[in-house]
Design a protein around this motif. Structure first.
Motif, PDB file in Angstrom:
ATOM      1  N   LEU A 150       1.190  -1.095   0.002  1.00 41.78           N
ATOM      2  CA  LEU A 150      -0.069   0.344   0.107  1.00 41.78           C
ATOM      3  C   LEU A 150       1.036   1.374   0.060  1.00 41.78           C
ATOM      4  CD1 LEU A 150      -0.376   0.836   2.893  1.00 41.78           C
ATOM      5  CD2 LEU A 150      -1.429  -0.879   4.021  1.00 41.78           C
ATOM      6  N   ALA A 151       0.360   2.105  -0.328  1.00 47.85           N
ATOM      7  CA  ALA A 151       0.635   3.713  -0.248  1.00 47.85           C
ATOM      8  C   ALA A 151       0.126   3.925   0.498  1.00 47.85           C
ATOM      9  CB  ALA A 151       0.324   4.805  -1.655  1.00 47.85           C
ATOM     10  N   THR A 152       1.074   4.826   1.749  1.00 48.83           N
ATOM     11  CA  THR A 152       0.184   5.782   2.541  1.00 48.83           C
ATOM     12  C   THR A 152      -0.345   7.027   2.686  1.00 48.83           C
ATOM     13  OG1 THR A 152       2.511   6.716   2.832  1.00 48.83           O
ATOM     14  CG2 THR A 152       2.311   5.223   4.214  1.00 48.83           C
ATOM     15  N   SER A 153      -0.547   7.437   1.177  1.00 47.71           N
ATOM     16  CA  SER A 153      -1.222   8.227   0.288  1.00 47.71           C
ATOM     17  C   SER A 153      -2.886   7.304   0.643  1.00 47.71           C
ATOM     18  CB  SER A 153      -0.990   9.251  -0.784  1.00 47.71           C
ATOM     19  OG  SER A 153      -0.343   7.299  -1.677  1.00 47.71           O
ATOM     20  N   THR A 154      -3.974   8.496   0.685  1.00 47.03           N
ATOM     21  CA  THR A 154      -5.339   7.697   0.583  1.00 47.03           C
ATOM     22  C   THR A 154      -5.120   7.120  -0.875  1.00 47.03           C
ATOM     23  OG1 THR A 154      -6.355   9.939   0.935  1.00 47.03           O
ATOM     24  CG2 THR A 154      -7.417   8.052  -0.046  1.00 47.03           C
ATOM     25  N   VAL A 155      -4.271   7.654  -1.899  1.00 44.65           N
ATOM     26  CA  VAL A 155      -4.351   6.779  -3.552  1.00 44.65           C
ATOM     27  C   VAL A 155      -2.977   7.312  -3.902  1.00 44.65           C
ATOM     28  CG1 VAL A 155      -5.098   9.080  -4.722  1.00 44.65           C
ATOM     29  CG2 VAL A 155      -5.421   6.926  -5.840  1.00 44.65           C
ATOM     30  N   PHE A 204      -3.223   8.412   3.603  1.00 38.37           N
ATOM     31  CA  PHE A 204      -4.495   7.642   4.198  1.00 38.37           C
ATOM     32  C   PHE A 204      -4.711   8.281   5.602  1.00 38.37           C
ATOM     33  CE2 PHE A 204      -3.739   3.562   6.426  1.00 38.37           C
ATOM     34  CZ  PHE A 204      -2.254   3.151   6.553  1.00 38.37           C
TER      35      PHE A 204
END
Lengths: 347, 347
Positions: free
Chosen positions: A174-179, A221
């Protein structure tokens, strides 16, 4: 349009070889890009290839380099990627980690001066396939605003973890951004609006325009906690690889600058308890079979969706925009490889 | 009411010594509990002491044990906690990790059969104070439902990371649940309702009743991504420590069962780049000073709030409920230590 794995691998490999990549390096880079397509993550797939080819042509990526690695401590490998292709440098380091960890039980590689890794899941899957726990993290350009902030200050700082079990491994990526910014680029390339809450524009205003979001900042996120994890990963990668911090990072999204982000790969030997791998697999099944809030949406374990899409795409091909496929085809060179800026540096 | 650090340490240490804890072990356990109070996390503070004392009295926690550690590989320490106090076993292991990592650069301890660690931040702070990167994780009883699920299947699976800088280290410490079960207990103890979205009851229905939530399931933080991280941590801890998975875990919230959760501690040597620690500190300041969406809420870096509260509490004391302070006072024993179930096992 639908493309089959073998055709995509062949074209991507050819394009790289035509620009001076040794065939094994070209095949490895192609594999990582095509795996992202097979898993349904086109943001990390072939759309990144034209920029990578441009980077090679401009001497920003050296398709022959495997990086210069030295053990800076008994179980910590220091890797100067020497502008090599991300997958080539990473897999060369990973091979050394797995050998060393036979005696140390854990080993870590800190990588700088290497190009974009692509989808991290692939690396930790290779580690889990050997029966080891794998962790991978990477930094990026400043694309994410702090919790409560508006300016891009952090990378999307992806994290991948794989834990082998008696069944399929758990594979988190996963990226630690929302997307991911890759996905925003994919929306922009397809002229689609992005959902509200994903990003703000260059002025710090919320936006649903993917093109404006590209110049703005993505939300972390998970609020303060997700921001905290992203920031910790930022410091972990820079603190271990000595690489640039997000505001100074260049070269994963452009064809203009050397790539100065960092990567960290880690392998760890699981405990030797005889029934452990079976217990982990049974537990994951127990989770999958636990009651869902919406009975039409069964509980998933990280990696389930990607594995399902991967299996289907290998049989049926994967979707790609005809524009991108045509663009790739137009990048074929009929001539022999042209010398790159790195040519003179090899012995 | 306000209590000062020294008074809290003295009482907690005395209560533990009265039950057979050697003074250094008692002081260490007291320190970890009081640190949580100083940092404004009463959920991990003195409210846990009565249960811990009961565990000692019932032979479920051995206040003299430091655990039996052996290097199962060059940089991986296998620790059987032998029912010792969490902080005592962890700090004994940590000492060995830091010595070993002088040559290996990274070292990991996998701990089972040890009691509750308390607040993880404290451990990684000790590591960062030595100039090392610290990572700590721990498993717990099944308290968290999967993303899209309703039944408690995962532990709250906290994660702490500290990265030293030229200034204050970054110190991240979070549960992968929306909230810790300790905080829900704290709400319940104070007859306060919990916010909507934190938890569902034993029947899988959303609830704001803290008492009902204790028997139900807490939501994972950050949707599918937070759930994924929590599940990966669950498998990492069990996969490394050989400890129980959440549905089988007992002994961190009760005084009835042996504690069979696991803990993982890791130390890693930062890169040796000469200006790195300064670059990291400057970057964190750069983040703190970046524009906030709400100008009255400046951007924070993980650990900032706890450090501020800690400094104030050392000067002014910390708040504690008079009931809890009275309860602790009533637990004083005037007699000499009574033999515990472990007494006969020491040589």
């Amino acid at each position: 349009m639908k493309i089959f794995e073998d055709d995509a691998l062949a074209l991507a490999t050819r394009l790289l070889v035509q620009r001076g990549a040794p065939p094994p390096n070209a095949a490895l880079q192609a594999r990582v890009l095509v795996e992202a397509e097979l898993k349904g993550h086109p943001s990390h797939g072939l759309q990144r290839l034209p920029r990578l080819l441009a980077r090679i042509e401009r001497g920003l990526a050296d398709p022959r380099a495997e990086g210069r690695a030295r053990w800076r401590a008994g179980a910590v490998l220091d890797v100067d990627g020497e502008s090599g292709l991300g997958p080539v440098v990473a897999m060369a380091g990973l091979k050394q980690l797995l050998e060393r960890a036979e005696s140390t039980g854990i080993a870590l590689a800190a990588v700088r001066n290497s190009n974009h890794l692509g989808m991290l899941a692939w690396y930790v899957e290779q580690i889990a396939a050997e029966g080891w726990i794998g962790i991978a993290m990477s930094s990026s350009e400043a694309l994410v605003h702090p919790h409560g902030g508006t300016r891009a200050m952090l990378g999307t700082n992806p994290l991948a973890i794989a834990v082998p079990t008696a069944g399929r491994p758990l594979v988190l990526d996963l990226a630690t951004s929302t997307v991911s910014m890759g996905k925003i680029h994919h929306y922009a390339a397809n002229d689609q609006p992005i959902p509200a809450g994903w990003a703000c524009d260059a002025h710090g205003r919320p936006t649903t325009d993917a093109a404006l979001a590209r110049a703005g900042a993505i939300a972390p996120f998970g609020g303060a906690k997700g921001y905290g994890i992203g920031l910790a990963l930022e410091l972990l990668v820079a603190g271990l690889a000595g690489s640039a911090l997000a505001p100074e990072v260049r070269g994963t999204l452009d064809a203009d600058f050397a790539c100065n982000k960092g990567d960290v790969l880690m392998v760890i030997q699981p405990a030797a308890a005889p029934d452990l791998a079976r217990r982990l697999a049974d537990y994951l099944d127990h989770i999958r079979n636990s009651p869902a809030a919406d009975a039409s949406q069964p509980i998933k374990v990280p990696g389930d969706g990607a594995a399902r899409r991967h299996a289907r795409s290998r049989d049926e091909g994967f979707d790609i925009s005809p524009q991108l496929w045509d663009q790739l085809g137009a990048l074929e060179l009929s001539s022999t490889p042209t010398p790159t800026a790195f040519e003179g540096q090899t012995q």
